[in-house]
Design an enzyme around this catalytic site. Structure first.
Site, PDB file in Angstrom:
ATOM      1  CG  ASN A 103      -2.201   0.752   1.014  1.00  0.00           C
ATOM      2  OD1 ASN A 103      -2.259   1.687   0.211  1.00  0.00           O
ATOM      3  ND2 ASN A 103      -3.243   0.386   1.741  1.00  0.00           N
TER       4      ASN A 103
ATOM      5  CB  ALA B 200       2.850   5.602   3.409  1.00  0.00           C
TER       6      ALA B 200
ATOM      7  N   GLY C 210       6.087   1.213   3.488  1.00  0.00           N
ATOM      8  CA  GLY C 210       7.496   1.019   3.850  1.00  0.00           C
ATOM      9  C   GLY C 210       8.332   0.423   2.727  1.00  0.00           C
TER      10      GLY C 210
ATOM     11  CD  GLU D  48       5.504   3.318  -6.858  1.00  0.00           C
ATOM     12  OE1 GLU D  48       5.590   4.121  -5.909  1.00  0.00           O
ATOM     13  OE2 GLU D  48       4.454   2.738  -7.129  1.00  0.00           O
TER      14      GLU D  48
ATOM     15  NE  ARG E 158       2.296   0.337  -4.965  1.00  0.00           N
ATOM     16  CZ  ARG E 158       2.282   1.551  -4.435  1.00  0.00           C
ATOM     17  NH1 ARG E 158       2.772   2.561  -5.114  1.00  0.00           N
ATOM     18  NH2 ARG E 158       1.755   1.768  -3.255  1.00  0.00           N
TER      19      ARG E 158
HETATM   20  N1  LIG Z   1       8.457   0.274  10.115  1.00  0.00           N
HETATM   21  C1  LIG Z   1       8.229   1.578  10.117  1.00  0.00           C
HETATM   22  N2  LIG Z   1       7.813   2.175  11.242  1.00  0.00           N
HETATM   23  C2  LIG Z   1       7.548   3.504  11.277  1.00  0.00           C
HETATM   24  N3  LIG Z   1       7.703   4.335  10.207  1.00  0.00           N
HETATM   25  C3  LIG Z   1       8.112   3.793   9.052  1.00  0.00           C
HETATM   26  C4  LIG Z   1       8.411   2.404   8.930  1.00  0.00           C
HETATM   27  N4  LIG Z   1       8.793   2.166   7.663  1.00  0.00           N
HETATM   28  C5  LIG Z   1       8.739   3.344   7.014  1.00  0.00           C
HETATM   29  N5  LIG Z   1       8.354   4.330   7.834  1.00  0.00           N
HETATM   30  C6  LIG Z   1       8.129   5.733   7.512  1.00  0.00           C
HETATM   31  O1  LIG Z   1       6.857   5.804   6.868  1.00  0.00           O
HETATM   32  C7  LIG Z   1       6.891   6.674   5.742  1.00  0.00           C
HETATM   33  C8  LIG Z   1       6.576   5.890   4.492  1.00  0.00           C
HETATM   34  O2  LIG Z   1       7.613   4.935   4.268  1.00  0.00           O
HETATM   35  P1  LIG Z   1       8.143   4.646   2.810  1.00  0.00           P
HETATM   36  O3  LIG Z   1       9.275   3.687   2.923  1.00  0.00           O
HETATM   37  O4  LIG Z   1       8.394   5.916   2.073  1.00  0.00           O
HETATM   38  O5  LIG Z   1       6.864   3.913   2.189  1.00  0.00           O
HETATM   39  P2  LIG Z   1       6.476   3.610   0.679  1.00  0.00           P
HETATM   40  O6  LIG Z   1       7.726   3.653  -0.149  1.00  0.00           O
HETATM   41  O7  LIG Z   1       5.846   2.269   0.720  1.00  0.00           O
HETATM   42  O8  LIG Z   1       5.508   4.658   0.282  1.00  0.00           O
HETATM   43  C9  LIG Z   1       8.277   7.294   5.735  1.00  0.00           C
HETATM   44  O9  LIG Z   1       8.202   8.534   6.435  1.00  0.00           O
HETATM   45  C10 LIG Z   1       9.131   6.294   6.507  1.00  0.00           C
HETATM   46  O10 LIG Z   1      10.212   6.902   7.146  1.00  0.00           O
HETATM   47  N1  LIG Z   2      -0.270   3.273 -10.384  1.00  0.00           N
HETATM   48  C1  LIG Z   2      -0.106   4.138  -9.351  1.00  0.00           C
HETATM   49  C2  LIG Z   2       0.963   4.035  -8.490  1.00  0.00           C
HETATM   50  C3  LIG Z   2       1.086   4.946  -7.480  1.00  0.00           C
HETATM   51  N2  LIG Z   2       0.192   5.930  -7.348  1.00  0.00           N
HETATM   52  C4  LIG Z   2       0.371   6.941  -6.297  1.00  0.00           C
HETATM   53  C5  LIG Z   2       0.140   6.460  -4.906  1.00  0.00           C
HETATM   54  C6  LIG Z   2       1.049   7.322  -4.102  1.00  0.00           C
HETATM   55  O1  LIG Z   2       0.434   8.572  -3.856  1.00  0.00           O
HETATM   56  C7  LIG Z   2       2.240   7.522  -5.046  1.00  0.00           C
HETATM   57  C8  LIG Z   2       3.300   6.476  -4.869  1.00  0.00           C
HETATM   58  O2  LIG Z   2       3.673   6.466  -3.577  1.00  0.00           O
HETATM   59  P1  LIG Z   2       4.091   5.168  -2.717  1.00  0.00           P
HETATM   60  O3  LIG Z   2       2.962   4.240  -2.613  1.00  0.00           O
HETATM   61  O4  LIG Z   2       5.238   4.556  -3.402  1.00  0.00           O
HETATM   62  O5  LIG Z   2       4.438   5.821  -1.456  1.00  0.00           O
HETATM   63  O6  LIG Z   2       1.707   7.377  -6.333  1.00  0.00           O
HETATM   64  C9  LIG Z   2      -0.879   6.016  -8.208  1.00  0.00           C
HETATM   65  O7  LIG Z   2      -1.734   6.912  -8.049  1.00  0.00           O
HETATM   66  N3  LIG Z   2      -1.001   5.122  -9.210  1.00  0.00           N
END
Ligand SMILES: Nc1ncnc2c1ncn2[C@@H]1O[C@H](COP(=O)(O)OP(=O)(O)O)[C@@H](O)[C@H]1O
Ligand SMILES: Nc1ccn([C@H]2C[C@H](O)[C@@H](COP(=O)(O)O)O2)c(=O)n1
Length: 268
Positions: free
Chosen positions: A66, A68, A70, A89, A142
Protein backbone atom coordinates in the site's frame (compact mmCIF):
# COMPACT_ATOMS: atom_id res chain seq x y z
CA UNK A 1 23.71 -16.92 -28.60
CA UNK A 2 20.20 -16.92 -27.29
CA UNK A 3 19.13 -19.86 -25.19
CA UNK A 4 15.74 -20.81 -23.83
CA UNK A 5 14.98 -22.67 -20.65
CA UNK A 6 12.22 -23.22 -18.19
CA UNK A 7 12.33 -22.56 -14.52
CA UNK A 8 9.91 -24.23 -12.11
CA UNK A 9 9.39 -22.15 -9.06
CA UNK A 10 9.93 -23.60 -5.60
CA UNK A 11 6.75 -23.30 -3.66
CA UNK A 12 7.17 -24.36 -0.04
CA UNK A 13 9.43 -21.41 0.64
CA UNK A 14 6.60 -18.99 0.35
CA UNK A 15 3.68 -18.18 2.55
CA UNK A 16 1.20 -18.48 -0.30
CA UNK A 17 1.13 -21.37 -2.67
CA UNK A 18 1.41 -20.89 -6.36
CA UNK A 19 -0.05 -23.36 -8.86
CA UNK A 20 2.58 -26.08 -9.15
CA UNK A 21 2.11 -26.29 -12.89
CA UNK A 22 3.09 -22.69 -13.33
CA UNK A 23 6.17 -22.05 -15.35
CA UNK A 24 7.53 -18.56 -15.21
CA UNK A 25 8.43 -17.06 -18.48
CA UNK A 26 10.90 -14.43 -19.27
CA UNK A 27 12.41 -12.78 -22.27
CA UNK A 28 15.21 -10.25 -22.18
CA UNK A 29 14.41 -6.73 -23.28
CA UNK A 30 17.35 -6.87 -25.66
CA UNK A 31 15.87 -9.93 -27.31
CA UNK A 32 12.49 -8.24 -27.38
CA UNK A 33 13.92 -5.34 -29.32
CA UNK A 34 14.76 -7.64 -32.20
CA UNK A 35 11.27 -9.02 -32.53
CA UNK A 36 8.42 -7.23 -34.12
CA UNK A 37 5.19 -6.93 -32.19
CA UNK A 38 3.62 -9.46 -34.51
CA UNK A 39 6.22 -12.21 -34.26
CA UNK A 40 6.57 -11.66 -30.52
CA UNK A 41 2.92 -12.09 -29.84
CA UNK A 42 2.82 -15.15 -32.06
CA UNK A 43 5.62 -16.72 -30.00
CA UNK A 44 3.44 -16.40 -26.88
CA UNK A 45 6.21 -14.79 -24.89
CA UNK A 46 4.14 -15.16 -21.75
CA UNK A 47 4.59 -18.91 -21.92
CA UNK A 48 8.25 -19.18 -22.83
CA UNK A 49 11.30 -18.03 -21.00
CA UNK A 50 14.12 -17.03 -23.28
CA UNK A 51 17.25 -15.61 -21.77
CA UNK A 52 20.67 -14.69 -23.02
CA UNK A 53 23.70 -16.69 -21.94
CA UNK A 54 24.74 -15.74 -18.45
CA UNK A 55 21.39 -14.23 -17.55
CA UNK A 56 19.84 -17.49 -16.39
CA UNK A 57 20.69 -16.84 -12.76
CA UNK A 58 19.33 -13.33 -12.66
CA UNK A 59 16.18 -12.72 -10.72
CA UNK A 60 13.61 -9.99 -10.46
CA UNK A 61 11.66 -9.23 -7.32
CA UNK A 62 8.74 -6.84 -7.15
CA UNK A 63 8.12 -5.13 -3.87
CA UNK A 64 4.40 -4.50 -3.54
CA UNK A 65 2.37 -2.80 -0.84
CA UNK A 66 0.00 0.00 0.00
CA UNK A 67 0.93 3.68 -0.11
CA UNK A 68 3.50 4.44 2.64
CA UNK A 69 3.70 0.78 3.67
CA UNK A 70 7.50 1.02 3.85
CA UNK A 71 8.57 -0.09 0.37
CA UNK A 72 11.21 2.62 -0.10
CA UNK A 73 12.57 1.91 3.37
CA UNK A 74 12.84 -1.78 2.51
CA UNK A 75 14.57 -1.02 -0.80
CA UNK A 76 17.02 1.25 0.98
CA UNK A 77 17.92 -1.63 3.26
CA UNK A 78 18.55 -4.07 0.42
CA UNK A 79 20.37 -1.48 -1.68
CA UNK A 80 23.29 -1.92 0.71
CA UNK A 81 23.66 -5.53 -0.42
CA UNK A 82 26.12 -6.07 -3.23
CA UNK A 83 24.67 -7.88 -6.24
CA UNK A 84 21.25 -6.29 -5.77
CA UNK A 85 20.12 -3.35 -7.80
CA UNK A 86 17.06 -1.52 -6.56
CA UNK A 87 14.67 0.42 -8.75
CA UNK A 88 12.37 2.78 -6.90
CA UNK A 89 9.05 3.88 -8.36
CA UNK A 90 9.52 6.88 -10.64
CA UNK A 91 7.36 9.09 -8.38
CA UNK A 92 9.50 12.16 -9.12
CA UNK A 93 8.52 11.84 -12.77
CA UNK A 94 4.85 11.49 -11.84
CA UNK A 95 5.19 14.76 -9.91
CA UNK A 96 6.99 16.55 -12.69
CA UNK A 97 6.64 15.76 -16.36
CA UNK A 98 7.80 18.74 -18.38
CA UNK A 99 6.75 21.06 -15.60
CA UNK A 100 3.34 19.43 -15.01
CA UNK A 101 2.33 17.39 -11.98
CA UNK A 102 -0.01 14.55 -13.02
CA UNK A 103 0.09 12.98 -9.51
CA UNK A 104 -1.09 16.21 -7.91
CA UNK A 105 -3.70 16.77 -10.61
CA UNK A 106 -5.05 13.23 -10.16
CA UNK A 107 -5.53 13.70 -6.41
CA UNK A 108 -7.26 17.05 -7.04
CA UNK A 109 -9.60 15.73 -9.73
CA UNK A 110 -9.36 11.96 -10.31
CA UNK A 111 -12.14 11.80 -12.93
CA UNK A 112 -10.37 14.35 -15.10
CA UNK A 113 -6.74 13.37 -14.55
CA UNK A 114 -6.79 9.67 -13.62
CA UNK A 115 -6.20 8.58 -17.21
CA UNK A 116 -3.41 11.11 -17.63
CA UNK A 117 -1.56 9.92 -14.55
CA UNK A 118 -2.09 6.21 -15.17
CA UNK A 119 -1.00 6.45 -18.80
CA UNK A 120 2.22 8.03 -17.63
CA UNK A 121 2.60 5.50 -14.79
CA UNK A 122 2.21 2.70 -17.34
CA UNK A 123 4.88 4.20 -19.59
CA UNK A 124 7.37 4.88 -16.80
CA UNK A 125 6.86 1.47 -15.18
CA UNK A 126 7.32 -0.26 -18.52
CA UNK A 127 10.52 1.71 -18.94
CA UNK A 128 11.68 0.31 -15.57
CA UNK A 129 10.72 -3.26 -16.48
CA UNK A 130 12.69 -3.31 -19.75
CA UNK A 131 15.80 -1.64 -18.36
CA UNK A 132 18.74 -4.04 -18.87
CA UNK A 133 19.81 -5.59 -15.56
CA UNK A 134 23.06 -4.32 -14.12
CA UNK A 135 23.20 -6.88 -11.26
CA UNK A 136 22.22 -10.52 -10.76
CA UNK A 137 19.26 -9.50 -8.59
CA UNK A 138 16.82 -6.69 -9.16
CA UNK A 139 14.34 -5.46 -6.57
CA UNK A 140 11.85 -3.02 -7.94
CA UNK A 141 9.15 -1.02 -6.29
CA UNK A 142 5.74 -2.05 -7.59
CA UNK A 143 5.05 -3.04 -11.20
CA UNK A 144 2.99 -2.33 -14.25
CA UNK A 145 0.67 -5.08 -12.92
CA UNK A 146 -0.14 -3.36 -9.65
CA UNK A 147 -0.54 -0.07 -11.51
CA UNK A 148 -3.36 -1.72 -13.45
CA UNK A 149 -4.78 -4.24 -10.98
CA UNK A 150 -4.73 -1.89 -7.99
CA UNK A 151 -4.67 1.78 -8.92
CA UNK A 152 -6.51 1.84 -12.25
CA UNK A 153 -8.96 -0.71 -10.88
CA UNK A 154 -9.54 1.45 -7.82
CA UNK A 155 -10.22 4.57 -9.86
CA UNK A 156 -12.67 2.67 -12.04
CA UNK A 157 -14.42 0.76 -9.29
CA UNK A 158 -14.89 3.86 -7.19
CA UNK A 159 -16.60 5.59 -10.11
CA UNK A 160 -13.79 8.09 -10.56
CA UNK A 161 -12.63 6.84 -13.94
CA UNK A 162 -14.97 6.97 -16.93
CA UNK A 163 -15.57 3.65 -18.67
CA UNK A 164 -13.89 4.82 -21.86
CA UNK A 165 -10.68 5.77 -19.99
CA UNK A 166 -10.66 2.39 -18.28
CA UNK A 167 -11.21 0.60 -21.60
CA UNK A 168 -8.33 2.45 -23.27
CA UNK A 169 -5.95 1.77 -20.36
CA UNK A 170 -7.04 -1.87 -20.26
CA UNK A 171 -6.33 -2.37 -23.95
CA UNK A 172 -2.92 -0.75 -23.57
CA UNK A 173 -2.15 -2.98 -20.61
CA UNK A 174 -3.27 -6.16 -22.37
CA UNK A 175 -1.17 -5.29 -25.41
CA UNK A 176 1.90 -4.62 -23.31
CA UNK A 177 1.80 -7.83 -21.28
CA UNK A 178 1.06 -9.90 -24.36
CA UNK A 179 3.84 -8.44 -26.47
CA UNK A 180 6.57 -7.45 -24.04
CA UNK A 181 8.01 -9.84 -21.48
CA UNK A 182 7.81 -8.46 -17.96
CA UNK A 183 10.11 -10.64 -15.87
CA UNK A 184 9.29 -11.49 -12.26
CA UNK A 185 10.47 -14.33 -10.01
CA UNK A 186 9.04 -13.29 -6.68
CA UNK A 187 6.58 -10.77 -5.32
CA UNK A 188 7.35 -9.50 -1.83
CA UNK A 189 4.16 -8.08 -0.33
CA UNK A 190 4.53 -5.69 2.60
CA UNK A 191 1.25 -6.37 4.36
CA UNK A 192 0.08 -3.51 6.53
CA UNK A 193 -3.14 -2.35 8.09
CA UNK A 194 -4.65 0.68 6.34
CA UNK A 195 -4.36 2.60 9.63
CA UNK A 196 -0.60 2.09 9.77
CA UNK A 197 -0.21 3.37 6.21
CA UNK A 198 -2.42 6.32 6.93
CA UNK A 199 -0.26 7.32 9.88
CA UNK A 200 2.97 6.88 7.92
CA UNK A 201 1.51 8.82 5.01
CA UNK A 202 0.71 11.74 7.30
CA UNK A 203 4.17 11.56 8.80
CA UNK A 204 5.82 11.54 5.35
CA UNK A 205 3.72 14.56 4.40
CA UNK A 206 4.04 14.46 0.62
CA UNK A 207 2.24 17.59 -0.59
CA UNK A 208 0.03 15.89 -3.22
CA UNK A 209 -1.11 13.22 -0.76
CA UNK A 210 -2.48 15.55 1.92
CA UNK A 211 -5.99 15.08 0.50
CA UNK A 212 -5.91 11.26 0.78
CA UNK A 213 -8.56 9.99 3.22
CA UNK A 214 -8.27 6.72 5.16
CA UNK A 215 -11.00 5.23 2.92
CA UNK A 216 -8.72 5.54 -0.10
CA UNK A 217 -5.97 3.60 1.67
CA UNK A 218 -8.57 1.00 2.69
CA UNK A 219 -9.68 0.51 -0.92
CA UNK A 220 -6.08 0.06 -2.08
CA UNK A 221 -5.55 -2.40 0.80
CA UNK A 222 -8.60 -4.47 -0.16
CA UNK A 223 -7.52 -4.64 -3.79
CA UNK A 224 -4.03 -5.78 -2.79
CA UNK A 225 -5.46 -8.44 -0.46
CA UNK A 226 -7.87 -9.73 -3.10
CA UNK A 227 -5.04 -9.94 -5.63
CA UNK A 228 -2.08 -11.28 -3.63
CA UNK A 229 -3.66 -13.01 -0.61
CA UNK A 230 -7.11 -14.27 -1.54
CA UNK A 231 -6.36 -14.75 -5.26
CA UNK A 232 -9.86 -13.47 -5.95
CA UNK A 233 -9.28 -10.88 -8.62
CA UNK A 234 -6.41 -11.18 -11.11
CA UNK A 235 -3.69 -13.63 -12.04
CA UNK A 236 -0.68 -13.46 -9.75
CA UNK A 237 2.40 -13.67 -11.99
CA UNK A 238 4.86 -15.10 -9.42
CA UNK A 239 4.98 -16.63 -5.94
CA UNK A 240 4.22 -14.23 -3.13
CA UNK A 241 6.29 -13.75 0.00
CA UNK A 242 4.14 -11.97 2.56
CA UNK A 243 5.93 -9.78 5.09
CA UNK A 244 3.83 -8.34 7.92
CA UNK A 245 4.85 -4.70 7.92
CA UNK A 246 3.02 -2.94 10.74
CA UNK A 247 6.04 -3.33 13.02
CA UNK A 248 8.42 -0.60 14.07
CA UNK A 249 11.52 0.02 12.03
CA UNK A 250 13.80 -2.08 14.22
CA UNK A 251 11.61 -5.15 13.90
CA UNK A 252 11.15 -4.55 10.17
CA UNK A 253 14.91 -4.45 9.61
CA UNK A 254 15.20 -7.70 11.54
CA UNK A 255 12.51 -9.22 9.38
CA UNK A 256 14.19 -8.07 6.17
CA UNK A 257 17.34 -9.80 7.37
CA UNK A 258 15.45 -12.99 8.27
CA UNK A 259 13.97 -13.12 4.76
CA UNK A 260 17.16 -12.22 2.96
CA UNK A 261 17.89 -15.77 1.77
CA UNK A 262 14.38 -16.39 0.46
CA UNK A 263 14.56 -13.15 -1.46
CA UNK A 264 18.04 -13.68 -2.82
CA UNK A 265 17.14 -17.21 -3.92
CA UNK A 266 14.06 -15.97 -5.75
CA UNK A 267 14.70 -17.75 -9.03
CA UNK A 268 15.92 -21.10 -7.66
N1 LIG B 1 8.46 0.27 10.12
C1 LIG B 1 8.23 1.58 10.12
N2 LIG B 1 7.81 2.18 11.24
C2 LIG B 1 7.55 3.50 11.28
N3 LIG B 1 7.70 4.33 10.21
C3 LIG B 1 8.11 3.79 9.05
C4 LIG B 1 8.41 2.40 8.93
N4 LIG B 1 8.79 2.17 7.66
C5 LIG B 1 8.74 3.34 7.01
N5 LIG B 1 8.35 4.33 7.83
C6 LIG B 1 8.13 5.73 7.51
O1 LIG B 1 6.86 5.80 6.87
C7 LIG B 1 6.89 6.67 5.74
C8 LIG B 1 6.58 5.89 4.49
O2 LIG B 1 7.61 4.93 4.27
P1 LIG B 1 8.14 4.65 2.81
O3 LIG B 1 9.27 3.69 2.92
O4 LIG B 1 8.39 5.92 2.07
O5 LIG B 1 6.86 3.91 2.19
P2 LIG B 1 6.48 3.61 0.68
O6 LIG B 1 7.73 3.65 -0.15
O7 LIG B 1 5.85 2.27 0.72
O8 LIG B 1 5.51 4.66 0.28
C9 LIG B 1 8.28 7.29 5.74
O9 LIG B 1 8.20 8.53 6.44
C10 LIG B 1 9.13 6.29 6.51
O10 LIG B 1 10.21 6.90 7.15
N1 LIG C 1 -0.27 3.27 -10.38
C1 LIG C 1 -0.11 4.14 -9.35
C2 LIG C 1 0.96 4.03 -8.49
C3 LIG C 1 1.09 4.95 -7.48
N2 LIG C 1 0.19 5.93 -7.35
C4 LIG C 1 0.37 6.94 -6.30
C5 LIG C 1 0.14 6.46 -4.91
C6 LIG C 1 1.05 7.32 -4.10
O1 LIG C 1 0.43 8.57 -3.86
C7 LIG C 1 2.24 7.52 -5.05
C8 LIG C 1 3.30 6.48 -4.87
O2 LIG C 1 3.67 6.47 -3.58
P1 LIG C 1 4.09 5.17 -2.72
O3 LIG C 1 2.96 4.24 -2.61
O4 LIG C 1 5.24 4.56 -3.40
O5 LIG C 1 4.44 5.82 -1.46
O6 LIG C 1 1.71 7.38 -6.33
C9 LIG C 1 -0.88 6.02 -8.21
O7 LIG C 1 -1.73 6.91 -8.05
N3 LIG C 1 -1.00 5.12 -9.21
Amino acid sequence: MIVGFFCRVVLPLYSHKYPSTHVLVRQTPALGKHLSGRSRSSTSVNHRKLVRNGEGKKSVIWLEGNIASGKTTCLEYFSKTSDIEVLTEPVSKWRNVQGCNPLGLMYQDPSRWGLTLQTYVQLTMLDRHVLPMASPIRMMERSIYSAKYIFVENLYKSGKMPEVDFAVLSEWFEWIVKNIAIPVDLIVYLQTSPQTCYERLKQRCREEEKVIPLEYIESIHNLYEDWLIHHKSFEVPAPVLVMPADHDLKKMLHQFEENREKILMANC
